[in-house]
Write an enzyme that holds these catalytic residues in place. Structure first.
Site, short mmCIF file in Angstrom:
data_model
loop_
_atom_site.label_atom_id
_atom_site.label_comp_id
_atom_site.label_asym_id
_atom_site.label_seq_id
_atom_site.Cartn_x
_atom_site.Cartn_y
_atom_site.Cartn_z
N HIS A 206 17.79 9.48 10.21
CA HIS A 206 17.97 10.91 10.02
C HIS A 206 18.90 11.52 11.07
CE1 HIS A 206 14.05 11.45 7.49
NE2 HIS A 206 14.88 10.55 7.00
N GLU B 91 18.64 14.17 12.97
CA GLU B 91 17.99 14.53 14.23
C GLU B 91 17.75 13.28 15.08
OE1 GLU B 91 16.23 17.22 10.95
OE2 GLU B 91 16.91 15.16 11.15
N CYS C 211 11.77 16.47 9.15
CA CYS C 211 10.60 15.81 8.58
C CYS C 211 9.61 15.51 9.71
CB CYS C 211 11.01 14.51 7.87
SG CYS C 211 11.49 13.19 9.01
N CYS D 123 10.94 13.04 12.40
CA CYS D 123 11.89 13.67 13.31
C CYS D 123 11.19 14.66 14.22
CB CYS D 123 12.99 14.36 12.52
SG CYS D 123 14.12 13.19 11.73
#
Length: 162
Positions: free
Chosen positions: A88, A90, A116, A119
């Site tokens: 992801h 992040e 999410c 993260c």
């Protein structure tokens, strides 16, 4: 030489929020994800520390080449995050900072999508103090973790930016 007594009142200078969110949106264009392109930038004291976008790990093939495992397995959005080749945005932003020895403690992350739960846990443990996100994402665990941690979380609104 021309000197100006005052700034041009019509000058359209972006706020810091707009400036960094536009950077996150630009970073998202590098994403190789077939489902959702996400970008993130980590900022401290009005300085860019790190960027990240979602895509396969370094040195591995991208979903553009192989297809999306999540689509192939009919996995609904917001579930089973571990079933994805991608890292992801992040996560990549935090990882890039670590890779280059840059502390993100007490920094702000601007991300194009609400983080999410995976993260959120990484951002909490990395010492990020604030999340500014553009688009929402359904993940109740993420919201609960961020609230419990005391993280400052706010949705980006260009007209209200500081």
């Amino acid at each position: 030489m021309i000197y100006y007594d005052r700034l041009d009142a019509s000058m359209d200078r972006p706020s810091m929020d707009e400036y960094f969110m536009e950077m996150a949106k630009l970073v998202s264009k590098r994403s190789t994800c077939l489902r959702r392109k996400v970008g993130a930038v980590i900022v401290k004291d009005k300085r860019l520390l790190s960027t990240g976008y979602n895509g396969s790990p370094r040195g591995t093939r991208h979903c553009e080449e192989l297809g999306c495992i999540r689509v192939q397995m009919n996995i609904p959005s917001g579930t089973r995050h571990e079933l994805c080749r991608g890292v992801h945005a992040e996560q990549n932003a935090v990882t890039q900072a670590a890779y280059f020895g840059v502390s993100v403690k007490d920094a702000t992350i601007y991300t194009t999508t609400f983080p999410c739960s995976m993260c959120a846990k990484i951002l909490i443990n990395a010492g990020i103090r604030e999340i500014v996100y553009d688009e929402g994402y359904v993940d109740d665990l993420s919201k609960d973790l961020l609230e419990e941690s005391g993280m400052i979380v706010r949705q980006y609104h260009p007209t209200e930016s500081v």
